[in-house]
Design an enzyme around this catalytic site. Structure first.
Site, PDB file in Angstrom:
ATOM      1  N   GLU A 112      -5.593 -11.436  13.956  1.00 42.66           N
ATOM      2  CA  GLU A 112      -5.324 -10.475  13.940  1.00 42.66           C
ATOM      3  C   GLU A 112      -6.023  -9.494  13.919  1.00 42.66           C
ATOM      4  O   GLU A 112      -6.189  -8.620  14.607  1.00 42.66           O
ATOM      5  CB  GLU A 112      -4.476 -10.498  12.372  1.00 42.66           C
ATOM      6  N   GLY A 135      -6.033  -5.048   5.522  1.00 43.78           N
ATOM      7  CA  GLY A 135      -4.427  -5.919   4.448  1.00 43.78           C
ATOM      8  C   GLY A 135      -5.410  -7.557   4.445  1.00 43.78           C
ATOM      9  O   GLY A 135      -5.771  -8.239   3.430  1.00 43.78           O
ATOM     10  N   ARG A 136      -5.911  -7.880   5.710  1.00 46.09           N
ATOM     11  CA  ARG A 136      -6.492  -9.045   5.704  1.00 46.09           C
ATOM     12  C   ARG A 136      -8.319  -9.409   5.026  1.00 46.09           C
ATOM     13  O   ARG A 136      -8.305 -10.857   4.557  1.00 46.09           O
ATOM     14  CB  ARG A 136      -6.771  -9.775   7.395  1.00 46.09           C
ATOM     15  N   LYS A 145       0.814  -1.010  -0.389  1.00 49.72           N
ATOM     16  CA  LYS A 145       0.267  -0.016   0.198  1.00 49.72           C
ATOM     17  C   LYS A 145       0.856   1.263   0.305  1.00 49.72           C
ATOM     18  O   LYS A 145       0.046   2.089  -0.690  1.00 49.72           O
ATOM     19  CB  LYS A 145      -1.306  -0.290   1.202  1.00 49.72           C
ATOM     20  N   LYS A 159       7.934  -4.669  13.958  1.00 54.05           N
ATOM     21  CA  LYS A 159       8.207  -3.685  12.944  1.00 54.05           C
ATOM     22  C   LYS A 159       9.212  -2.966  14.049  1.00 54.05           C
ATOM     23  O   LYS A 159      10.107  -2.295  12.923  1.00 54.05           O
ATOM     24  CB  LYS A 159       7.179  -3.813  12.553  1.00 54.05           C
ATOM     25  N   GLU A 195       9.547  -5.943   4.453  1.00 55.07           N
ATOM     26  CA  GLU A 195      10.013  -7.616   3.303  1.00 55.07           C
ATOM     27  C   GLU A 195       9.738  -7.134   2.088  1.00 55.07           C
ATOM     28  O   GLU A 195      10.423  -7.937   1.326  1.00 55.07           O
ATOM     29  CB  GLU A 195       9.127  -8.496   4.093  1.00 55.07           C
ATOM     30  N   HIS A 200      -3.833 -38.688   9.739  1.00 57.49           N
ATOM     31  CA  HIS A 200      -2.579 -39.264   9.915  1.00 57.49           C
ATOM     32  C   HIS A 200      -1.569 -37.947  10.749  1.00 57.49           C
ATOM     33  O   HIS A 200      -0.534 -38.382  11.248  1.00 57.49           O
ATOM     34  CB  HIS A 200      -2.698 -40.028   9.294  1.00 57.49           C
TER      35      HIS A 200
END
Length: 552
Positions: free
Chosen positions: A353, A267-268, A206, A512, A212, A384
């Site tokens: 979040e 964001g999510r 954004k 951050k 990152e 399993h």
């Protein structure tokens, strides 16, 4: 604000639970032949059975009383009307507008957001057509065969999950890849089989400052320029999803190839926006519109269905019941479809979040539990791996089982075998196995008394483990859109009950900030800050092993 736990409606549920907790779901089913019919419902192509929860009709009535007491319908209407319900960031929450296929006006701050949304969708459609048709060429005139999306968090998990879930709809001639981890291994291994002359990068950030993402973006830029040593090549091999035109242009990307989104898009919750560009490139814009349409269908259901018939409300309130009264702290997402293998990861971020908060939206400490741990894996692999703990472990875990009725890949009777496991697991988790049943089974095996008694405790299952079952007719873009929107609204419902702001994430920011400080120390450009002994020791040890002198 009155504490949630002081509400009469909360206390009524607590009192009710103290009585109901002594009963087993086996009894509830035995007493009520119509239980499944009354505790299952359908909307937007999703069939939901919630009868395997330790509840009665009275429980559901009490839960809806609580929903009304915390003004859930009013909060829902405030979100859809564009009010700034994200109070800590003073923003509206309008991911529902991004998939508003009716184009009904939705306003915030006095302006209708739909014209801007439709403009970006048209831009995405034109670009998607140009790239998929081969009209868009790379710098050397070659057609693009691979797209690499570089983002992190919501700019990665949503598009990745959807692109993989809808892999059946992808074009064989265009492969879409996702890079998120700042660990150089992620980018390096992704790029190894690719050709710079036929690769396009989407940089999703954004502000175009995410550490990152920008680190990976610059590494990808260097990779391209090593093969095509002309800065002009960047404009043909990079596009951006951002709001920072100045930084995008400085990177070398043509601002005309920047796709915007808005600060009211969390964001999510952003895969419905231009963040979904890699989805559109992977499955085509027509299928992307179908994804939006399915979400819109669920939005309309959530917006208008009575609370007692409203799937997000029902699942959200059952989640509150299991978490706050039944004491269940973790919830498993168990999709019986290989295409949905990233859904647990995606919902982990979306839920944890959003509602992993320790203060109310008014900044007051909560005196009740919020935000269950979300985890899971695709069936039958999970059976399993960790189902043993769900069946017989000392902590109770609630689960959502999700499966399509029809598979895109019908191989012999494999889909029936998959669904046989799906149905059997929810039955086993509900019923369990009594000591008498286990002993009767062991007797049929011809074991002697001593061997039978030694093995008997291990064959007993408590049952009474809550599950929801969600059946989809087929995993199409439309049905996937509805499924994702269902979980988004479930998260909203629980956030309203718990009184938290589901749309900020201040807890992410501290790490951050500290990472930025420590990075300068690792690079040797700054005197070390006053850390705790452990952090200082770890930094010093790392630098010593890297051959870097300790700072003065």
């Amino acid at each position: 604000m009155n504490s949630l736990t002081n509400l009469p409606e909360w206390k009524a549920i607590k009192s009710h639970w103290q009585t109901l907790s002594k009963r087993h779901m086996r009894e509830l089913f035995a007493e009520d032949p119509g239980r499944f019919r009354r505790m299952s419902t359908e909307a937007a192509g999703l069939f939901v059975d919630y009868s395997k929860n330790p509840v009665t009709g009275e429980t559901l009535s009490l839960l809806l009383d609580l929903a009304r007491a915390v003004q859930l319908p009013e909060w829902r209407d405030r979100m859809f009307s564009g009010e700034h319900i994200n109070n800590t960031e003073d923003r509206a929450v309008l991911h529902v507008a991004l998939r508003n296929r009716s184009s009904r006006p939705i306003t915030t701050d006095g302006a209708d957001v739909m014209p801007g949304i439709n403009t970006v969708l048209a831009q995405m459609e034109a670009f998607t057509h140009a790239l998929r048709s081969g009209e868009w060429k790379g710098y050397t005139g070659n057609q693009i065969t691979d797209v690499v999306n570089i983002g992190i968090g919501g700019s990665n998990l949503g598009p990745l999950m959807v692109a993989e879930a809808l892999r059946h709809y992808q074009s064989a001639g265009l492969r879409v890849h996702f890079v998120s981890n700042v660990d150089g291994t992620h980018l390096t291994e992704t790029l190894k089989p690719l050709n710079p002359e036929t690769t396009l990068f989407i940089i999703a950030s954004k502000t175009f400052t995410t550490q990152e993402t920008l680190a990976n973006a610059h590494a990808a830029r260097d990779w391209c320029l090593a093969s095509m040593p002309d800065d002009a090549a960047i404009a043909r091999h990079f596009v951006a999803v951002s709001t920072n035109a100045e930084k995008v242009e400085a990177f070398g990307i043509d601002p005309q190839n920047m796709f915007i989104f808005w600060d009211w898009v969390g964001g999510r919750y952003s895969l419905w926006s231009s963040i979904g560009l890699p989805i559109a490139l992977a499955i085509g814009m027509a299928n992307f519109y179908e994804l939006l349409a399915g979400a819109h269908e669920m939005d309309e259901h959530f917006r208008s269905a009575p609370l007692a018939e409203n799937i997000p409300v029902i699942l959200g309130m059952l989640g509150v019941y299991n978490h706050n009264f039944n004491g269940i702290k973790t919830h498993a997402i168990l999709p019986y479809d290989q295409y949905l293998r990233y859904l647990p990861d995606y919902l982990q971020q979306a839920d944890m979040e959003s509602n992993g908060k320790g203060v109310t939206r008014d900044g007051l400490p909560v005196d009740y539990s919020t935000g269950p741990v979300i985890w899971g894996a695709a069936g039958t692999d999970g059976q399993h791996a960790f189902y043993q703990l769900i069946h017989q472990g000392t902590q109770v875990i609630s689960s959502d089982f999700i499966a399509p009725v029809h598979s895109h890949n019908e191989l012999s009777d494999q889909h029936e075998k998959l669904l046989a496991n799906f149905f059997a697991q929810t039955e086993a988790l509900m019923k369990g196995r009594t000591r008498e049943e286990a002993e009767a089974e062991l007797r049929t095996q011809g074991l002697g008394d001593e061997a039978r008694q030694a093995l008997l405790p291990h064959k007993v299952f408590p049952g009474n483990r809550p599950t929801n079952s969600i059946l989809i007719d087929k995993l199409t873009p439309r049905r996937l859109g509805a499924l994702i929107a269902l979980y988004e609204h479930k998260i909203f419902v629980q956030g309203v009950v718990w009184g938290v702001n589901s749309y900020d994430q201040w807890g992410v920011e501290l790490g951050k900030q500290l990472a930025g400080v420590i990075l300068k120390e690792l690079e040797g450009d700054a005197r070390p800050e006053l850390h705790d002994a452990s952090t200082s020791g770890l930094v010093a040890h790392f630098k010593a092993l890297r051959g870097k002198p300790a700072a003065e």
